[in-house]
Design a protein around this motif. Structure first.
Motif, PDB file in Angstrom:
ATOM      1  N   TYR A  98       1.069   5.638  -1.705  1.00 44.51           N
ATOM      2  CA  TYR A  98       1.090   7.085  -1.452  1.00 44.51           C
ATOM      3  C   TYR A  98      -0.330   7.644  -1.482  1.00 44.51           C
ATOM      4  O   TYR A  98      -0.540   8.843  -1.559  1.00 44.51           O
ATOM      5  CB  TYR A  98       1.983   7.771  -2.488  1.00 44.51           C
ATOM      6  N   LEU A  99      -1.286   6.741  -1.494  1.00 46.81           N
ATOM      7  CA  LEU A  99      -2.711   7.061  -1.451  1.00 46.81           C
ATOM      8  C   LEU A  99      -3.149   7.862  -2.672  1.00 46.81           C
ATOM      9  O   LEU A  99      -3.877   8.854  -2.557  1.00 46.81           O
ATOM     10  CB  LEU A  99      -3.073   7.771  -0.139  1.00 46.81           C
ATOM     11  N   THR A 100      -2.689   7.429  -3.832  1.00 45.43           N
ATOM     12  CA  THR A 100      -3.182   8.018  -5.070  1.00 45.43           C
ATOM     13  C   THR A 100      -3.680   6.890  -5.976  1.00 45.43           C
ATOM     14  O   THR A 100      -3.266   5.734  -5.815  1.00 45.43           O
ATOM     15  CB  THR A 100      -2.079   8.793  -5.812  1.00 45.43           C
ATOM     16  N   ASP A 101      -4.513   7.279  -6.921  1.00 45.68           N
ATOM     17  CA  ASP A 101      -5.065   6.313  -7.872  1.00 45.68           C
ATOM     18  C   ASP A 101      -4.031   6.140  -8.985  1.00 45.68           C
ATOM     19  O   ASP A 101      -4.175   6.686 -10.071  1.00 45.68           O
ATOM     20  CB  ASP A 101      -6.379   6.885  -8.416  1.00 45.68           C
ATOM     21  N   SER A 102      -2.983   5.408  -8.693  1.00 43.36           N
ATOM     22  CA  SER A 102      -1.830   5.328  -9.600  1.00 43.36           C
ATOM     23  C   SER A 102      -1.216   3.944  -9.487  1.00 43.36           C
ATOM     24  O   SER A 102      -1.526   3.185  -8.563  1.00 43.36           O
ATOM     25  CB  SER A 102      -0.764   6.349  -9.184  1.00 43.36           C
ATOM     26  N   PRO A 103      -0.292   3.624 -10.450  1.00 43.65           N
ATOM     27  CA  PRO A 103       0.365   2.323 -10.362  1.00 43.65           C
ATOM     28  C   PRO A 103       0.987   2.104  -8.994  1.00 43.65           C
ATOM     29  O   PRO A 103       1.421   3.055  -8.323  1.00 43.65           O
ATOM     30  CB  PRO A 103       1.447   2.402 -11.442  1.00 43.65           C
ATOM     31  N   ASN A 104       1.063   0.842  -8.646  1.00 48.83           N
ATOM     32  CA  ASN A 104       1.485   0.502  -7.295  1.00 48.83           C
ATOM     33  C   ASN A 104       3.001   0.518  -7.122  1.00 48.83           C
ATOM     34  O   ASN A 104       3.598  -0.483  -6.765  1.00 48.83           O
ATOM     35  CB  ASN A 104       0.937  -0.890  -6.979  1.00 48.83           C
ATOM     36  N   VAL A 105       3.614   1.667  -7.378  1.00 47.12           N
ATOM     37  CA  VAL A 105       5.079   1.733  -7.289  1.00 47.12           C
ATOM     38  C   VAL A 105       5.503   2.078  -5.866  1.00 47.12           C
ATOM     39  O   VAL A 105       4.748   2.668  -5.106  1.00 47.12           O
ATOM     40  CB  VAL A 105       5.637   2.803  -8.236  1.00 47.12           C
ATOM     41  N   LEU A 106       6.715   1.689  -5.534  1.00 47.03           N
ATOM     42  CA  LEU A 106       7.303   2.076  -4.252  1.00 47.03           C
ATOM     43  C   LEU A 106       8.620   2.774  -4.547  1.00 47.03           C
ATOM     44  O   LEU A 106       9.493   2.207  -5.203  1.00 47.03           O
ATOM     45  CB  LEU A 106       7.542   0.842  -3.381  1.00 47.03           C
ATOM     46  N   SER A 126     -13.020  -7.225  -4.648  1.00 44.10           N
ATOM     47  CA  SER A 126     -14.255  -6.456  -4.539  1.00 44.10           C
ATOM     48  C   SER A 126     -14.542  -6.219  -3.051  1.00 44.10           C
ATOM     49  O   SER A 126     -14.079  -6.991  -2.225  1.00 44.10           O
ATOM     50  CB  SER A 126     -15.408  -7.224  -5.180  1.00 44.10           C
ATOM     51  N   PRO A 127     -15.302  -5.176  -2.738  1.00 43.30           N
ATOM     52  CA  PRO A 127     -15.806  -4.141  -3.615  1.00 43.30           C
ATOM     53  C   PRO A 127     -14.659  -3.249  -4.106  1.00 43.30           C
ATOM     54  O   PRO A 127     -13.531  -3.390  -3.608  1.00 43.30           O
ATOM     55  CB  PRO A 127     -16.756  -3.359  -2.695  1.00 43.30           C
ATOM     56  N   PRO A 128     -14.937  -2.321  -5.056  1.00 44.08           N
ATOM     57  CA  PRO A 128     -13.859  -1.447  -5.523  1.00 44.08           C
ATOM     58  C   PRO A 128     -13.270  -0.658  -4.363  1.00 44.08           C
ATOM     59  O   PRO A 128     -13.968  -0.399  -3.373  1.00 44.08           O
ATOM     60  CB  PRO A 128     -14.565  -0.494  -6.499  1.00 44.08           C
ATOM     61  N   PRO A 129     -11.989  -0.278  -4.460  1.00 45.30           N
ATOM     62  CA  PRO A 129     -11.384   0.466  -3.354  1.00 45.30           C
ATOM     63  C   PRO A 129     -12.039   1.842  -3.182  1.00 45.30           C
ATOM     64  O   PRO A 129     -12.618   2.366  -4.134  1.00 45.30           O
ATOM     65  CB  PRO A 129      -9.925   0.619  -3.783  1.00 45.30           C
ATOM     66  N   ARG A 130     -11.940   2.392  -1.991  1.00 41.27           N
ATOM     67  CA  ARG A 130     -12.552   3.699  -1.711  1.00 41.27           C
ATOM     68  C   ARG A 130     -11.497   4.645  -1.171  1.00 41.27           C
ATOM     69  O   ARG A 130     -10.748   4.299  -0.255  1.00 41.27           O
ATOM     70  CB  ARG A 130     -13.685   3.537  -0.694  1.00 41.27           C
ATOM     71  N   LEU A 131     -11.477   5.849  -1.748  1.00 42.30           N
ATOM     72  CA  LEU A 131     -10.486   6.839  -1.324  1.00 42.30           C
ATOM     73  C   LEU A 131     -11.215   8.093  -0.844  1.00 42.30           C
ATOM     74  O   LEU A 131     -12.108   8.596  -1.532  1.00 42.30           O
ATOM     75  CB  LEU A 131      -9.562   7.182  -2.499  1.00 42.30           C
ATOM     76  N   VAL A 179     -13.650  10.098  -3.492  1.00 41.57           N
ATOM     77  CA  VAL A 179     -13.337  10.291  -4.906  1.00 41.57           C
ATOM     78  C   VAL A 179     -13.331   8.922  -5.585  1.00 41.57           C
ATOM     79  O   VAL A 179     -12.943   7.925  -4.978  1.00 41.57           O
ATOM     80  CB  VAL A 179     -11.965  10.977  -5.094  1.00 41.57           C
ATOM     81  N   HIS A 180     -13.743   8.919  -6.829  1.00 42.57           N
ATOM     82  CA  HIS A 180     -13.813   7.643  -7.542  1.00 42.57           C
ATOM     83  C   HIS A 180     -12.405   7.192  -7.917  1.00 42.57           C
ATOM     84  O   HIS A 180     -11.642   7.941  -8.509  1.00 42.57           O
ATOM     85  CB  HIS A 180     -14.675   7.808  -8.793  1.00 42.57           C
TER      86      HIS A 180
END
Ligand SMILES: C[S@@+](CC[C@H](N)C(=O)[O-])C[C@H]1O[C@@H](n2cnc3c(N)ncnc32)[C@H](O)[C@@H]1O
Length: 924
Positions: free
Chosen positions: A624-632, A598-603, A616-617
């Motif tokens: 890669y700075l997207t609201d997506s699974p943490n893949v590399l 916490s707090p929730p992440p902010r983009l 954006v929520h």
């Protein structure tokens, strides 16, 4: 010629000025007298307009009394102009507001006018606040005019100050003999200018009597400037001498206090200066330095240093706006929110306010590439503002004596702030600037609580270490704790421009020989990971966006995520703007990290070119700075998707130009009937995109007889052999045995898709085209067999462009295609036969739309906002189908939506959920 408005102001008949000349109304408030520490000042209301009042005091009191008066007046008129004057000058003051997070802070701006000066700025201001005599304005309109006149001044101060410093710098530079080593000269100028800045601040922030320094220059130096160097040297010595060792001061030095600290310690022998320098100093003294943010010193000095030095050190100074983009989401917003929450706690409020104040006192802040200290300055100022807000509130609810509160000692102090900087002169500026911002914070404290500590001689200082941050143990500079914050803007040096020594530093820090495309700035990430190996602090860096694109992402973020850090906030790519002249053009991201849930992440996203961040929520932020699974996404030898065919490099001639035939040579080569049989169109990125004609001699099937009998082939093949024999590479020399052949031949034998290696970042689609196998693809492009056009359709889709832009690398700013990173990882799941046919047909429609304008090259076709309607429609239809093929339930509207779909598929495919083998790394 003096403006009539200024003339009236100089007669000090302010009532006439406002009522007759500026069309304001009569006064509506009796005079006010305020007492403070046994002294008093009276202000008379000379004019008003719809709640805005103009007040005049016939004296210039010290800042404490002035603040007391202003506070009193603020109670009855939020918006006010307050004029103080004596026989020689008048000072106009106006509260300027600044939004910080959800709150607004106010500081008094001031315009000082010396009687007799033509002062065009002052005349302009008076003209702006002139009201129409025949129309009644509402209070908002009048307020807007007053703000236009006075707030603008506050914004422009920075620019004026930069220009004045640049003038001083160049005036000094000219005075140095040509033989002086440049490093010595730059050093001495920097030290001197930092000191002059300090002295000008001193004049304007009550360190001593107002104008003491400017009077010293005006009254105790020759008009031709011949002795100003010697006089300044004497003054610097005096400021560095403790009171008990001073003896009788020279004329003009009385009143200057012992400063202590390192500011005046070094002995600098100034050259013989001149009238130009003296005039520049006096003009600079005329500015109001009290309200100039010391955070601008970096850009001030950037303007006067040459671009080459700047590039070598990777200096790109950060504007205050970008600093706050870093500090607010990293820690300041959370502290402010805590304060807001505490205000709702009723009887527990005071206790919690004290605890919050203690918390501020535990914070330690370090910038390990601090330049002139702008991050530390802003961090310090914001924390002091917070502490002041707490103190004001405590006073409000407990009635505690503010003197007592301040005497308890401020919790936020200079010695909690640290910097590391490789270059000595900005480090010195940073030290001085910290003291100056301290002074400004004290003035605010005085204005709010009527008391501030006396800072001279200097007792506490920020610690600025001059050294290489990548070779320094940060724990020795500032011992880490849970309350430590590290943030800054490390140098922008891509893998191409870093020096051998800098590469070595990276290898040591990352403990690996292969540092590939890792940016020099990643060294700061490695150091932060090391520094916080045990403690859960918070850290953030501004970096070029190359660190969240392509190959460097996996090696960098594996380390970050493995150590338990999450991206706490991120600003996606935005164009870098600096206040300095000649600033570098780069694209940046800002990433902040913590080890908390916490707090929730902010983009923060940037849509369009206007560089305004929009929050954006999100529930998570990946590398890669997207609201997506943490893949590399890592290099992959084979394709993740069974739907895609193998992509290879085109064929490489390695011929010294002997096989290549340009338009100017075509006629000669074609005139040889044997050579003509072997001429083929030859396609690289340029030919593909711009319809440029080029051919090559493709001699794969050439008989020995043809090679001997054709003069053209004999000469060119012979040239190729010579070229290869002369190579330093053994493999190339070996290929001299087959001088008629390209040394790498990957030419498809079926119709194929040709994909350029690099395209402009401004193209709305990644541009590719299909060819028959008799057109030879060069090694500047990639190829894949594509008999039915399915591969073409995929590459031409917005989904592909999004994937390329998100995980692919760049050549400078241009997207760079890669088969191992971009293509082999494209997460296209199995596509049903019917959908596949529809995608192929949609791809054909794109080709058809292109063909309707044969006069246009592909480069001309794909100019954003200039595509033909047919082509736009064909792409839109294709996008709908490819979005569906990737598993999107509805057509995607934005790049972010496509990114989410792509990463979801990638996550599934690499987990083997969609029938593909498990590959790639995942971090959760
Ligand atoms: C991009 S500037 C940032 C300066 C300042 N914080 C700002 O934002 O304006 C990077 C700074 O890092 C400094 N620098 C470069 N290499 C360094 C190193 N190895 N160690 C410490 N500082 C370094 C440069 O001199 C420069 O002042």
């Amino acid at each position: 010629m003096t403006s009539p408005l200024i003339e009236r102001a100089e007669q000090r008949d302010y009532q006439k000025l406002f009522i007759q000349d500026l069309n304001w109304s009569k006064p509506d408030h009796p005079p006010v007298t305020v007492e403070h520490e046994g002294r008093s000042v009276t202000a008379t209301n000379v004019s008003s307009y719809k709640g805005l009042r103009v007040w005049v005091a016939d004296e210039k009191p010290d800042s404490k009394l002035e603040a007391a008066l202003d506070q009193h007046l603020a109670k009855s008129s939020t918006d006010r102009i307050l004029i103080f004057h004596d026989d020689t000058e008048q000072v106009w003051r106006w509260p300027v507001r600044r939004a910080v997070g959800n709150t607004t802070t106010t500081r008094l701006s001031r315009h000082r006018h010396r009687n007799g000066d033509t002062d065009p700025h002052f005349a302009e201001k008076l003209d702006v606040i002139r009201l129409p005599f025949d129309t009644l304005l509402d209070s908002n309109a009048v307020l807007a005019k007053v703000r236009q006149a006075f707030d603008v001044e506050a914004h422009n101060e920075t620019k004026h100050a930069s220009k004045l410093m640049a003038r001083l710098y160049s005036a000094m530079e000219k005075a140095y003999p040509a033989a002086t080593p440049r490093a010595d000269r730059d050093h001495e100028i920097s030290v001197t200018l930092a000191r002059i800045l300090f002295l000008m601040f001193g004049d304007d922030t009550d360190m001593w009597d107002p104008h003491l320094f400017s009077d010293f220059i005006r009254d105790h130096t020759q008009p031709d400037g011949s002795d100003i160097g010697a006089q300044l040297t004497a003054l610097f010595d005096y400021l560095d001498t403790p009171d008990d060792q001073r003896g009788t001061p020279r004329p003009g030095l009385e009143g200057f206090r012992y400063v202590n600290g390192r500011i005046f310690t070094e002995r600098v022998t100034l050259p013989v200066l001149n009238a130009e320098f003296r005039t520049a100093v006096l003009e600079a003294c005329d500015r109001d330095w009290a309200s100039i943010s010391p955070a601008i010193f970096g850009s001030m000095f950037q303007s006067v240093r040459d671009a080459e030095t700047r590039r070598q050190l990777g200096e790109h100074y950060t504007s205050e706006e970008n600093i706050l983009k870093t500090l607010n989401p990293l820690f300041l917003d959370e502290l402010r929110a805590e304060l807001e929450h505490i205000r709702t706690l009723g009887k527990y409020e005071a206790d919690r306010l004290r605890k919050l104040r203690d918390k501020l006192g535990r914070i330690r802040y370090m910038d390990p590439a601090c330049g002139c200290g702008n991050f530390i300055i802003v961090a310090y100022r914001e924390l002091r503002d917070l502490e002041l807000a707490i103190m004001e509130r405590l006073q409000e609810i407990t009635g505690d004596n503010p003197m007592l509160l301040a005497n308890v000692g401020l919790k936020v102090t200079l010695d909690h702030f640290y910097g590391i900087e490789i270059d000595e002169w900005p480090a010195r500026i940073a030290e001085t600037a910290m003291f100056l911002v301290d002074r400004q914070c004290d003035l605010k404290l005085t204005a709010a609580l009527g008391y501030a500590p006396d800072r001279l001689p200097i007792q506490e200082q920020a610690t600025i270490v001059v050294g290489n941050a990548l070779r320094t143990d940060w724990t020795l500079v500032c011992p880490p704790s849970e309350d430590t914050i590290v943030a800054g803007n490390p140098p922008f040096l891509g893998h191409v421009s870093r020096s051998a020594q800098q590469s070595e530093e990276l290898r040591d820090l990352w403990r690996r020989d292969d540092i590939g495309r890792l940016d020099y700035a990643t060294g700061w990430y490695a150091q932060a990971l090391q520094y916080f190996s045990v403690h859960n602090g918070k850290w953030a860096f501004v970096s070029t966006n190359s660190i969240v694109q392509g190959e460097p992402v996996a090696p960098l973020f594996q380390q970050v995520f493995q150590r338990g850090w999450r991206i706490r906030f991120a600003h996606r790519t935005f164009p870098w703007e600096s206040e300095a002249v000649g600033a570098a053009t780069v694209h940046c991201v800002i990433l902040g990290f913590d080890r908390s849930d916490s707090p929730p992440p902010r983009l923060f996203d940037y849509v369009g070119r206007d560089a305004v961040p929009q929050e954006v929520h999100v529930t998570r932020i990946n590398a890669y700075l997207t609201d997506s699974p943490n893949v590399l996404v890592e290099q992959r030898r084979s394709r993740l998707s069974s739907q895609l065919s193998t992509v290879s490099f085109g064929s490489r001639p390695n011929d010294g130009g002997n096989f290549v035939v340009g338009p100017e040579q075509y006629e000669i080569v074609a005139a040889d009937p044997i050579a003509r049989k072997y001429l083929r169109r030859f396609i690289g990125s340029k030919e593909l995109l711009h319809n440029v004609d080029r051919w090559c001699l493709w001699l794969v099937d050439a008989s020995e007889t043809d090679l001997i009998q054709s003069p053209v082939l004999r000469e060119r093949v012979g040239g190729c052999r010579q070229h290869r024999l002369a190579s330093k590479r053994p493999a190339t020399r070996e290929w001299a045995q087959w001088p008629s052949l390209f040394d790498f031949n990957s030419q498809p034998t079926k119709p194929y898709l040709c994909i350029p290696g690099v395209v402009s970042e401004h193209r709305p689609f990644f541009i590719a085209s299909r060819f028959e196998p008799d057109v030879i693809a060069s090694n500047a492009v990639f190829t894949t067999v594509d008999p039915d056009g399915f591969q073409f359709a995929i590459v031409s889709s917005s989904m592909f462009l999004t994937w390329q832009l998100t995980i692919g690398g760049r050549l400078e700013s241009r997207p760079r295609f890669s088969n191992t990173i971009v293509w082999n990882n494209l997460p296209l799941p199995p596509v049903e036969a019917e959908l596949r046919q529809r995608i192929i047909a949609a791809g054909r429609a794109v080709e058809g739309a292109r063909a309707q304008r044969p006069d246009r090259s592909l480069a001309q076709h794909y100019v954003a906002n200039a595509m033909t309607p047919e082509l736009i429609e064909a792409h839109a239809n294709l996008d709908v189908l490819v979005d569906r093929a990737l598993g999107s339930t509805a057509p995607c509207e934005t790049e972010r939506e496509r990114q989410q779909v792509l990463f979801a598929r990638y996550d599934e495919l690499t987990a083997g959920l969609l029938g593909a083998p498990r590959r790639g790394r995942r971090n959760r």
